[in-house]
Design a protein around this motif. Structure first.
Motif, PDB file in Angstrom:
ATOM      1  N   ASP A  19      43.011  27.464  46.096  1.00  0.00           N
ATOM      2  CA  ASP A  19      42.150  28.716  46.262  1.00  0.00           C
ATOM      3  C   ASP A  19      40.751  28.189  45.496  1.00  0.00           C
TER       4      ASP A  19
ATOM      5  N   ASP B  63      32.021  39.237  50.558  1.00  0.00           N
ATOM      6  CA  ASP B  63      32.946  38.119  50.137  1.00  0.00           C
ATOM      7  C   ASP B  63      34.319  38.788  49.308  1.00  0.00           C
ATOM      8  N   GLU B  64      33.972  39.692  48.525  1.00  0.00           N
ATOM      9  CA  GLU B  64      34.905  40.185  47.572  1.00  0.00           C
ATOM     10  C   GLU B  64      34.893  41.658  47.521  1.00  0.00           C
TER      11      GLU B  64
ATOM     12  N   LYS C  50      25.182  35.190  43.115  1.00  0.00           N
ATOM     13  CA  LYS C  50      26.064  36.292  43.267  1.00  0.00           C
ATOM     14  C   LYS C  50      25.230  37.734  43.309  1.00  0.00           C
TER      15      LYS C  50
ATOM     16  N   VAL D  94      34.722  41.110  35.802  1.00  0.00           N
ATOM     17  CA  VAL D  94      33.928  40.092  36.456  1.00  0.00           C
ATOM     18  C   VAL D  94      33.111  39.234  35.608  1.00  0.00           C
TER      19      VAL D  94
ATOM     20  N   LYS E  74      37.529  28.340  45.913  1.00  0.00           N
ATOM     21  CA  LYS E  74      36.137  29.326  46.023  1.00  0.00           C
ATOM     22  C   LYS E  74      36.513  30.539  45.016  1.00  0.00           C
ATOM     23  N   ASN E  75      37.722  30.630  44.933  1.00  0.00           N
ATOM     24  CA  ASN E  75      38.065  32.017  44.049  1.00  0.00           C
ATOM     25  C   ASN E  75      38.397  31.670  42.666  1.00  0.00           C
TER      26      ASN E  75
ATOM     27  N   ARG F 210      37.985  47.093  52.851  1.00  0.00           N
ATOM     28  CA  ARG F 210      37.620  46.083  53.911  1.00  0.00           C
ATOM     29  C   ARG F 210      37.277  46.845  55.457  1.00  0.00           C
TER      30      ARG F 210
ATOM     31  N   VAL G 104      36.222  44.645  45.019  1.00  0.00           N
ATOM     32  CA  VAL G 104      37.066  44.891  43.827  1.00  0.00           C
ATOM     33  C   VAL G 104      37.314  46.587  43.654  1.00  0.00           C
TER      34      VAL G 104
ATOM     35  N   LYS H 216      38.745  31.335  38.830  1.00  0.00           N
ATOM     36  CA  LYS H 216      37.965  32.025  37.655  1.00  0.00           C
ATOM     37  C   LYS H 216      38.243  31.212  36.372  1.00  0.00           C
TER      38      LYS H 216
ATOM     39  N   ILE I 223      29.667  40.825  46.286  1.00  0.00           N
ATOM     40  CA  ILE I 223      30.816  41.266  45.658  1.00  0.00           C
ATOM     41  C   ILE I 223      30.622  42.918  45.590  1.00  0.00           C
TER      42      ILE I 223
ATOM     43  N   ARG J 122      26.336  35.586  47.710  1.00  0.00           N
ATOM     44  CA  ARG J 122      27.950  35.841  47.606  1.00  0.00           C
ATOM     45  C   ARG J 122      27.763  37.267  47.138  1.00  0.00           C
TER      46      ARG J 122
END
Length: 352
Positions: A170, A239-240, A196, A254, A172-173, A232, A242, A175, A221, A219
């Protein structure tokens, strides 16, 4: 602030050894977030900051031992509520800090950081992996690797292949994290070159902003503490998304750095202030907060009564967005996106 990897490149070019301090873990309201780095030179001058105050002073003092014997140090710091003010924090917390010696005579070490700078200049995302073995006193160049989506750089070592496999699953994600397995400890540091946008708040204006920031190749978030807003269905192209328990301890969730743009559009004064108070502790390239001048003055005056100074407040764009007499959510979103472009291009122009 100058990019930490550029500073490392300059020091390597000058063949100047140094100590690299990295916050491995943090909890509570410690002064800086996980992954923050600071360089300590032999004259004990510094580049960057891990929070200032007593914490930073003690870290610099500890670096003398690292310079002397080249052994790394992993140290836990615990901040009491009473002592937190001296550390730039409003309440207690804890930090695990790594101090490692970067030896310019270590060929593998130098080649690793040269490769990192080369990838950054090309805009290639990569993850820097450092093995911190509990049965040794040193971190050498052979203990560092660079992993991209398709490439691998560093001395071959079958023992850490499982780490690279996990990263690529994974990529791109990935951390920042300090992880332990049955054999060793690993520091996983993603160095991603995309910019971002963190949209704090998931209301109707945020939906319009997210559409535009994605069009502008940020990107995107979206964060909120209300799942019925942050989902969603409402943010199809983000992209994300939370969903927070609350906006408190935001920086535990974050990582905001100097390629981050923060848009504060929560549901009210209290949440906006809560977010702004934390974001001002980061290196965010852009911080914008929606609201009238009356709201702005209220929030600013509240922060100035704490540990913040006028230079902190001057970082904030409020009222947010370029002045185009925007009224509708779409117009407000356009004014905000235009301000992001202005900040982005001003940075580009400074480099030319």
């Amino acid at each position: 602030m100058k990019d930490i990897y550029k500073i490392i490149e300059d020091l390597i070019y000058e063949q100047e050894d140094f100590v690299l301090a990295t916050i491995l873990e943090k909890s509570g309201s410690a002064p800086r977030e996980q992954g923050t780095k600071m360089i300590i030179k032999r004259d004990f001058s510094i580049e960057g900051t891990i929070g200032g105050g007593i914490f930073e002073a003690v870290s610099i003092k500890l670096s003398s031992k690292v310079f002397e014997n080249k052994e790394f140090i992993v140290k836990d710091f615990s901040f009491s509520n009473e002592g937190a003010a001296a550390l730039g924090s409003v309440c207690g917390g804890s930090v695990k800090l790594l101090l490692e010696y970067i030896d310019c005579s270590d060929t593998f070490m130098i080649e690793t950081y040269k490769k990192a700078m080369s990838l950054k200049k090309k805009g290639t995302d990569f993850v820097l992996v450092t093995e911190i073995r509990p049965n040794t006193k040193y971190i050498n160049g052979v203990d560092k690797w660079i992993c991209t989506e398709t490439g691998f750089y560093g001395k071959e070592n079958d023992k850490v292949q499982h780490v690279f496999r996990n990263i690529r699953e994974d990529f791109k994600n990935v951390k920042f994290k300090y992880m332990t397995d049955s054999e060793s400890n690993y520091l996983i540091e993603p160095v991603f070159n995309y910019e971002k946008v963190f949209i704090m708040g998931a209301g109707h204006i945020s939906q319009k902003i997210a559409t535009l920031t994605k069009m502008l190749d940020f990107r995107t978030i979206v964060l909120d503490d209300r799942e019925e807003f942050a989902n969603r269905e409402k943010f199809k192209i983000a992209d994300e998304i939370v969903v927070l328990e609350s906006f408190e301890n935001l920086l535990d969730t974050v990582k905001i750095d100097n390629r981050s743009y923060v848009i504060i559009v929560t549901r009210g004064h209290a949440c906006d202030k809560e977010v702004l108070e934390q974001v001002l502790k980061t290196d965010a390239r852009y911080i914008g907060m929606i609201g009238s001048k009356t709201k702005r003055n209220f929030v600013y005056n509240t922060l100035l009564k704490k540990e913040y100074i006028i230079e902190d407040i001057q970082r904030v764009h409020c009222p947010i967005g370029l002045e185009i007499d925007a009224q509708t959510p779409e117009e407000i979103a356009i004014s905000i996106a235009a301000e992001l472009i202005k900040v982005r291009r001003s940075i580009t122009n400074e480099k030319e």
